[in-house]
Design an enzyme around this catalytic site. Structure first.
Site: not given
Length: 245
Positions: A125, A183, A214
């Site tokens: 991330c 995502d 994600h």
């Protein structure tokens, strides 16, 4: 391998930064990976990721990425309050602070007998972006970025010319880019833009897109995909064993 863990509080230009070190038992020197967390800092899933990598023969250092903005040892929860605080910290920290954090860790590692001087980076991330940011340091030879956010945008505050994608000429190591096609934080157009810029800069990189949401490598929550996570870890291990051996 049996893993030992210890804590180091490093001085940086923006304050003390706690780092969690996970490495094989004993005093042998190993290649070292700088591992960058999500916005929540070293949660259980991040610690397990670090120990997984360490168990394959690496020293792994996990810094508290928002050390300037929180008490030492802060771990945010995987809930709305944690997300709000983490995103606020992301918006507040100067991008140059990440560079001085990296420089402080690299300088400190140069004095550690258990680090053999071969450095890599990886992250998830925002941590994927921060691993990419670490690749701007010439000592970092291999970097694995898992669904790195904000590379395609200017969401991380920065001065003109200081966004990570503006500094591709500073990257000399090999990159591994691993994305989820579902995502919402990194849409197809954003991924295409990153691919285009890396290609135009003639960087040494591999590119992987999978059917994942994600945070599909986080082993908590509904989005976890163990099969995709295993594939990601194996690609990272292949990269580090080849480049840092």
């Amino acid at each position: 391998m049996i893993i030992q863990t210890h804590i180091v509080d490093l001085a940086t230009p923006t304050g003390i930064m706690r780092c969690y070190v996970h490495r094989p038992e004993g005093d042998r020197a190993y290649p070292t990976i700088l591992l960058y967390s999500e916005i929540f800092q070293q949660t259980g899933p991040i610690e397990r990721s670090a120990r997984l990598m360490a168990g394959h023969g690496y020293a792994v250092v996990v810094p508290e990425i928002f050390h300037e903005l929180n008490p030492i040892g802060t771990v945010l929860a995987y809930d709305q309050a944690g997300s709000d605080k983490g995103n606020s910290d992301k918006a507040s920290k100067s991008v140059e602070g990440y560079d001085t954090d990296n420089q402080a860790m690299i300088a400190w590692l140069g004095d550690q007998p258990w680090c053999n001087g071969q450095l890599g980076a990886m992250g998830f991330c925002i941590g994927g972006h921060l691993a990419f940011r670490a690749a701007l340091q010439s000592q970092v030879k291999a970097t694995a970025c898992f669904y790195p956010t904000d590379l395609h945008s200017n969401a991380i505050p920065n001065l003109p010319g200081q966004h990570s994608m503006d500094r591709l000429a500073d990257i000399s190591g090999e990159l591994l880019m691993f994305w989820g096609k579902q995502d919402p934080h990194i849409p197809a157009a954003g991924r295409a833009l990153v691919y285009q810029k890396l290609s135009e800069a003639e960087l040494n990189f591999s590119w992987h897109e999978v059917n994942g949401q994600h945070a599909f490598m986080r082993d908590e929550g509904l989005r976890y995909d163990a099969q995709l996570a295993m594939r990601g870890y194996q690609l990272a291990l292949d990269l580090f064993s080849r480049v840092l051996a």
